[in-house]
Design a protein around this motif. Sequence first.
Motif, PDB file in Angstrom:
ATOM      1  N   HIS A  79       0.857  -1.181   0.000  1.00  0.00           N
ATOM      2  CA  HIS A  79       0.000   0.000   0.000  1.00  0.00           C
ATOM      3  C   HIS A  79       0.893   1.231   0.000  1.00  0.00           C
ATOM      4  O   HIS A  79       2.030   1.178   0.487  1.00  0.00           O
ATOM      5  CB  HIS A  79      -0.888   0.062   1.250  1.00  0.00           C
ATOM      6  CG  HIS A  79      -1.940  -0.987   1.322  1.00  0.00           C
ATOM      7  ND1 HIS A  79      -3.083  -0.940   0.576  1.00  0.00           N
ATOM      8  CD2 HIS A  79      -2.027  -2.114   2.078  1.00  0.00           C
ATOM      9  CE1 HIS A  79      -3.837  -1.992   0.851  1.00  0.00           C
ATOM     10  NE2 HIS A  79      -3.213  -2.720   1.768  1.00  0.00           N
ATOM     11  N   ARG A  80       0.368   2.348  -0.491  1.00  0.00           N
ATOM     12  CA  ARG A  80       1.056   3.624  -0.336  1.00  0.00           C
ATOM     13  C   ARG A  80       0.037   4.758  -0.392  1.00  0.00           C
ATOM     14  O   ARG A  80      -1.037   4.621  -0.979  1.00  0.00           O
ATOM     15  CB  ARG A  80       2.167   3.828  -1.376  1.00  0.00           C
ATOM     16  CG  ARG A  80       1.720   3.953  -2.815  1.00  0.00           C
ATOM     17  CD  ARG A  80       2.897   4.418  -3.684  1.00  0.00           C
ATOM     18  NE  ARG A  80       3.367   5.729  -3.283  1.00  0.00           N
ATOM     19  CZ  ARG A  80       4.668   6.065  -3.210  1.00  0.00           C
ATOM     20  NH1 ARG A  80       5.603   5.174  -3.483  1.00  0.00           N
ATOM     21  NH2 ARG A  80       5.011   7.302  -2.837  1.00  0.00           N
ATOM     22  N   ASP A  81       0.403   5.866   0.249  1.00  0.00           N
ATOM     23  CA  ASP A  81      -0.400   7.098   0.245  1.00  0.00           C
ATOM     24  C   ASP A  81      -1.873   6.843   0.529  1.00  0.00           C
ATOM     25  O   ASP A  81      -2.766   7.254  -0.219  1.00  0.00           O
ATOM     26  CB  ASP A  81      -0.223   7.842  -1.080  1.00  0.00           C
ATOM     27  CG  ASP A  81       1.154   8.487  -1.202  1.00  0.00           C
ATOM     28  OD1 ASP A  81       1.700   8.889  -0.156  1.00  0.00           O
ATOM     29  OD2 ASP A  81       1.683   8.569  -2.327  1.00  0.00           O
ATOM     30  N   MET A  82      -2.130   6.146   1.630  1.00  0.00           N
ATOM     31  CA  MET A  82      -3.499   5.893   2.061  1.00  0.00           C
ATOM     32  C   MET A  82      -3.493   5.715   3.580  1.00  0.00           C
ATOM     33  O   MET A  82      -2.547   5.169   4.149  1.00  0.00           O
ATOM     34  CB  MET A  82      -4.051   4.637   1.392  1.00  0.00           C
ATOM     35  CG  MET A  82      -5.553   4.455   1.543  1.00  0.00           C
ATOM     36  SD  MET A  82      -6.526   5.720   0.694  1.00  0.00           S
ATOM     37  CE  MET A  82      -6.220   5.309  -1.029  1.00  0.00           C
ATOM     38  N   VAL A 110      -4.613   1.615  12.948  1.00  0.00           N
ATOM     39  CA  VAL A 110      -4.417   2.540  11.834  1.00  0.00           C
ATOM     40  C   VAL A 110      -3.025   2.345  11.263  1.00  0.00           C
ATOM     41  O   VAL A 110      -2.061   2.107  12.005  1.00  0.00           O
ATOM     42  CB  VAL A 110      -4.638   4.009  12.271  1.00  0.00           C
ATOM     43  CG1 VAL A 110      -3.612   4.452  13.303  1.00  0.00           C
ATOM     44  CG2 VAL A 110      -4.614   4.948  11.073  1.00  0.00           C
ATOM     45  N   MET A 111      -2.937   2.423   9.945  1.00  0.00           N
ATOM     46  CA  MET A 111      -1.655   2.347   9.268  1.00  0.00           C
ATOM     47  C   MET A 111      -1.611   3.458   8.220  1.00  0.00           C
ATOM     48  O   MET A 111      -2.457   3.500   7.319  1.00  0.00           O
ATOM     49  CB  MET A 111      -1.471   0.979   8.611  1.00  0.00           C
ATOM     50  CG  MET A 111      -0.096   0.765   8.008  1.00  0.00           C
ATOM     51  SD  MET A 111       0.160  -0.939   7.434  1.00  0.00           S
ATOM     52  CE  MET A 111      -0.986  -0.979   6.034  1.00  0.00           C
ATOM     53  N   SER A 112      -0.639   4.363   8.362  1.00  0.00           N
ATOM     54  CA  SER A 112      -0.387   5.371   7.344  1.00  0.00           C
ATOM     55  C   SER A 112       0.600   4.774   6.360  1.00  0.00           C
ATOM     56  O   SER A 112       1.773   4.573   6.693  1.00  0.00           O
ATOM     57  CB  SER A 112       0.189   6.648   7.968  1.00  0.00           C
ATOM     58  OG  SER A 112      -0.728   7.239   8.867  1.00  0.00           O
ATOM     59  N   ALA A 113       0.125   4.468   5.150  1.00  0.00           N
ATOM     60  CA  ALA A 113       0.985   3.766   4.200  1.00  0.00           C
ATOM     61  C   ALA A 113       2.079   4.672   3.639  1.00  0.00           C
ATOM     62  O   ALA A 113       3.193   4.212   3.362  1.00  0.00           O
ATOM     63  CB  ALA A 113       0.138   3.187   3.067  1.00  0.00           C
ATOM     64  N   GLY A 114       1.757   5.952   3.431  1.00  0.00           N
ATOM     65  CA  GLY A 114       2.767   6.918   3.040  1.00  0.00           C
ATOM     66  C   GLY A 114       3.607   6.496   1.851  1.00  0.00           C
ATOM     67  O   GLY A 114       3.088   6.127   0.791  1.00  0.00           O
ATOM     68  N   THR A 126       6.199   9.358   6.141  1.00  0.00           N
ATOM     69  CA  THR A 126       6.856   8.158   6.666  1.00  0.00           C
ATOM     70  C   THR A 126       5.787   7.191   7.140  1.00  0.00           C
ATOM     71  O   THR A 126       4.909   7.570   7.924  1.00  0.00           O
ATOM     72  CB  THR A 126       7.783   8.519   7.828  1.00  0.00           C
ATOM     73  OG1 THR A 126       8.770   9.441   7.360  1.00  0.00           O
ATOM     74  CG2 THR A 126       8.472   7.281   8.378  1.00  0.00           C
ATOM     75  N   PRO A 127       5.817   5.936   6.692  1.00  0.00           N
ATOM     76  CA  PRO A 127       4.804   4.975   7.139  1.00  0.00           C
ATOM     77  C   PRO A 127       4.819   4.811   8.664  1.00  0.00           C
ATOM     78  O   PRO A 127       5.869   4.913   9.305  1.00  0.00           O
ATOM     79  CB  PRO A 127       5.228   3.673   6.440  1.00  0.00           C
ATOM     80  CG  PRO A 127       5.999   4.114   5.248  1.00  0.00           C
ATOM     81  CD  PRO A 127       6.728   5.344   5.689  1.00  0.00           C
ATOM     82  N   ARG A 128       3.641   4.565   9.223  1.00  0.00           N
ATOM     83  CA  ARG A 128       3.553   4.350  10.673  1.00  0.00           C
ATOM     84  C   ARG A 128       2.388   3.425  10.976  1.00  0.00           C
ATOM     85  O   ARG A 128       1.464   3.254  10.169  1.00  0.00           O
ATOM     86  CB  ARG A 128       3.390   5.671  11.427  1.00  0.00           C
ATOM     87  CG  ARG A 128       2.023   6.256  11.287  1.00  0.00           C
ATOM     88  CD  ARG A 128       1.823   7.585  11.975  1.00  0.00           C
ATOM     89  NE  ARG A 128       0.489   8.050  11.626  1.00  0.00           N
ATOM     90  CZ  ARG A 128      -0.597   7.824  12.379  1.00  0.00           C
ATOM     91  NH1 ARG A 128      -0.494   7.203  13.532  1.00  0.00           N
ATOM     92  NH2 ARG A 128      -1.781   8.232  11.977  1.00  0.00           N
ATOM     93  N   TYR A 129       2.438   2.849  12.168  1.00  0.00           N
ATOM     94  CA  TYR A 129       1.405   1.918  12.634  1.00  0.00           C
ATOM     95  C   TYR A 129       1.015   2.314  14.042  1.00  0.00           C
ATOM     96  O   TYR A 129       1.847   2.703  14.858  1.00  0.00           O
ATOM     97  CB  TYR A 129       1.952   0.486  12.636  1.00  0.00           C
ATOM     98  CG  TYR A 129       0.994  -0.544  13.200  1.00  0.00           C
ATOM     99  CD1 TYR A 129       0.097  -1.206  12.374  1.00  0.00           C
ATOM    100  CD2 TYR A 129       0.970  -0.847  14.565  1.00  0.00           C
ATOM    101  CE1 TYR A 129      -0.791  -2.138  12.878  1.00  0.00           C
ATOM    102  CE2 TYR A 129       0.081  -1.778  15.078  1.00  0.00           C
ATOM    103  CZ  TYR A 129      -0.789  -2.417  14.229  1.00  0.00           C
ATOM    104  OH  TYR A 129      -1.680  -3.346  14.737  1.00  0.00           O
ATOM    105  N   ASP A 130      -0.282   2.195  14.338  1.00  0.00           N
ATOM    106  CA  ASP A 130      -0.747   2.421  15.702  1.00  0.00           C
ATOM    107  C   ASP A 130      -1.960   1.540  15.967  1.00  0.00           C
ATOM    108  O   ASP A 130      -2.714   1.200  15.037  1.00  0.00           O
ATOM    109  CB  ASP A 130      -1.108   3.892  15.922  1.00  0.00           C
ATOM    110  CG  ASP A 130      -1.247   4.258  17.394  1.00  0.00           C
ATOM    111  OD1 ASP A 130      -0.787   3.471  18.256  1.00  0.00           O
ATOM    112  OD2 ASP A 130      -1.804   5.330  17.690  1.00  0.00           O
TER     113      ASP A 130
END
Length: 237
Positions: free
Chosen positions: A60-63, A93-97, A128-132
């Motif tokens: 994934h990216r930019d989502m 939540v995951m910021s795919a970035g 920057t991708p991140r996970y929470d």
Amino acid sequence: MKTILHKAATRGFADHGWLKSHHTFSFANYYNPERMNFGVLRVLNDDMVESGMGFGTHPHRDMEIISIPLEGDLEHKDSMGTTAVIRKGEIQVMSAGTGVMHSEYNKNSDEKVKFLQIWVIPNKMNVTPRYDQISIKENAKPNDFQQILSPNEDDEGVWIHQDAWFNLANFDQGVSKEYRIHKKGNGVYVFVLKGGAKIGNQILETRDGFGIWETDSFILEATEDAEILLMEVPMEM
């Protein structure tokens, strides 16, 4: 006020054997040009994964990708080094970035997993991708709106790169509350997880979706005991 109704039975459906998925908006092999999105809310998938099965590693990216378990638990692994299990009463939540690879599996041998997979188009690209992942059950608010997502890192719930606010409403029959829009230009997509509700003259049943925009507020009433997800998002892409 403008509104749009998506009855549960009108959603797209895919049966892959191990996965059964209802698509509120166009996704994969389901394409409906009139059901592409609600503002920046791009995907609302209502998924059921059989025991011992899951989604293999994929990119994934930019989502902004949000998962909300409804039954069972789901194991998550990603290229950021995260391994976690999400369960009912939690939100992920995951910021795919700039790009991330991940997989999701139901490791249970005797239990299905049901969860919502939600994609929101971000207002910042190449982050920057991140996970929470957090528990939301400790802050449950019976007969009130419980914020579970916002744009603010220090606010209640998880946060994403978008001017969006998500709330859960666990209402007893007959309870009604006013929902006020956080930001001008936003709309709210109301999704009934179970039970029944009414907004204005519109009756909503389990798994119905109802979009509302060009208003400052509206009244949500439970016509029976109900669990409802409200997703406030910008209407402009």
